[in-house]
Design an enzyme around this catalytic site. Structure first.
Site, short mmCIF file in Angstrom:
data_model
loop_
_atom_site.label_atom_id
_atom_site.label_comp_id
_atom_site.label_asym_id
_atom_site.label_seq_id
_atom_site.Cartn_x
_atom_site.Cartn_y
_atom_site.Cartn_z
N SER A 81 -1.96 -46.87 43.07
CA SER A 81 -2.10 -48.08 42.27
C SER A 81 -2.91 -47.84 41.01
CB SER A 81 -2.72 -49.19 43.11
OG SER A 81 -3.90 -48.75 43.71
N HIS A 92 5.44 -47.06 41.51
CA HIS A 92 4.46 -48.02 42.00
C HIS A 92 5.13 -49.35 42.37
CE1 HIS A 92 0.61 -50.54 41.20
NE2 HIS A 92 0.71 -50.20 42.45
N GLU A 104 6.81 -49.95 38.80
CA GLU A 104 6.30 -49.27 37.60
C GLU A 104 6.63 -47.79 37.76
OE1 GLU A 104 2.31 -51.48 35.89
OE2 GLU A 104 2.07 -50.32 37.72
N ASN A 109 -1.92 -53.57 37.16
CA ASN A 109 -3.28 -53.65 37.72
C ASN A 109 -4.36 -53.72 36.64
OD1 ASN A 109 -2.55 -53.81 40.36
ND2 ASN A 109 -2.66 -51.61 40.75
#
Ligand code: CAA
Length: 282
Positions: free
Chosen positions: A118, A139, A151, A189
């Site tokens: 992450s 991801h 991602e 994130n």
């Protein structure tokens, strides 16, 4: 790609979800975890997840059975040697991931090694692999069966062919790939977790209760769930680790983790998985 199995390393929440989506999309899957009981829990969760789809008549019993048959669990990393792609979803510990990438890259000459990390650097992970051009970030987002984004993170060393093949795999899973550079927190994130951290500051300062923060963001910003309920879903330890990666990676004090978030993690209040976070779960 559909003939050779796809490996998944790590049978936690993300590994389970990824394995489920691969199996229901027609791929033979090898799910690896060093712990037998984690594999059993994952199988039970996937069984239950697919059972819900059958109950809602979104999947036939035959398709469910076929998906479960495509799923093999193993505690031997060598069983992943013939996989076309291995998706690593182990805990976010750099030394653990580096060891896995070193070992996995020795198992196969041509497998693509994708990490679901992450926020850790793909360039650093690629550097320990035998064929760094075959390392890439893939991801997924929790809950994996529901959220459409993948991602795709390109390390400095990643080849165009590796990126293209991972994008094709994401598409075959019914996901939408978005390319992002290898920058701390990638795109989602870097935006999402500082928002959660700021929500924790609101609570720490007594400016709003967790319920008020979450209601405000659901109704005022049309988020499907409030930031603190989301933090509980992601895991407060994971949120804290991502803030630390952002702070270290950018060296910018704006990414300082909220002390309340740190205290809650120290207390073992990790969110849904521990039964208590910003909210209580029974
Ligand atoms: N697994 C499979 N399916 C699930 C699920 C799960 N864990 N949770 C919910 N669903 C399904 C439900 O079965 C339901 O399906 P139907 O529409 O077919 O009935 C659908 O999703 C909607 O679920 P619910 O009606 O129960 O609840 P909801 O509408 O409130 O949605 C939610 C729940 C999908 C979790 C939604 O609130 C949401 O999208 N929240 C935001 C989640 C998010 O932002 N995730 C990203 C976290 S960041 C991350 O993962 C990256 C990282 O590196 C930390």
């Amino acid at each position: 790609m559909s003939q050779r199995p796809i490996g998944v390393v790590g049978a936690g929440t993300m590994g389970q979800g990824i394995a489920q989506v691969l199996a229901t999309s027609g791929f033979p899957v090898r799910l690896y975890d060093m712990a037998e009981d984690a594999l059993e829990r994952a199988r039970g969760a996937i069984d239950k997840g697919l059972g819900k789809l059958v109950a809602k008549e979104k999947m036939s019993e035959g398709d469910r059975d076929a998906a479960l048959e495509r799923l093999a669990a193993t505690t031997a990393l060598e069983d992943l040697a013939d996989c076309a792609v291995v998706i690593e979803a182990a805990p976010e510990q750099p030394e653990l991931k580096e060891r896995l990438f070193r070992d996995l890259s020795r198992l196969s000459e041509d497998a693509i090694l994708a990490s679901n990390t992450s926020s850790l650097s793909l360039t650093r992970l690629a550097a320990v692999a035998e064929r760094p051009e075959r390392v890439v970030g893939m991801h997924f987002f929790n809950p994996v069966p529901v959220l459409k984004l993948v991602e795709v993170i390109r390390a400095e060393q990643t080849s165009d062919d590796t990126v293209a093949r991972i994008e094709a795999l994401a598409e075959a899973l019914g996901k939408t790939a978005v390319r992002v550079g290898d920058s701390p927190g990638f795109a989602v994130n870097r935006l999402l977790v500082p928002m959660i951290n700021e929500a924790a500051f609101l609570v720490q300062e007594g400016a709003a209760t967790p319920e008020a923060v979450d209601r405000a963001m659901k109704l005022g910003a049309a988020h499907p769930m409030g930031p603190l309920a989301l933090a509980d879903l992601i895991g407060l330890d994971v949120c804290l680790a991502i803030m630390e990666v952002l702070q270290e990676g950018f060296g910018d004090p704006k990414y300082r983790p909220c002390p309340l978030l740190r205290r809650m993690v120290d207390a073992g209040y990790l969110g849904r998985k521990s039964g208590r976070g910003f909210h209580a779960y029974s």
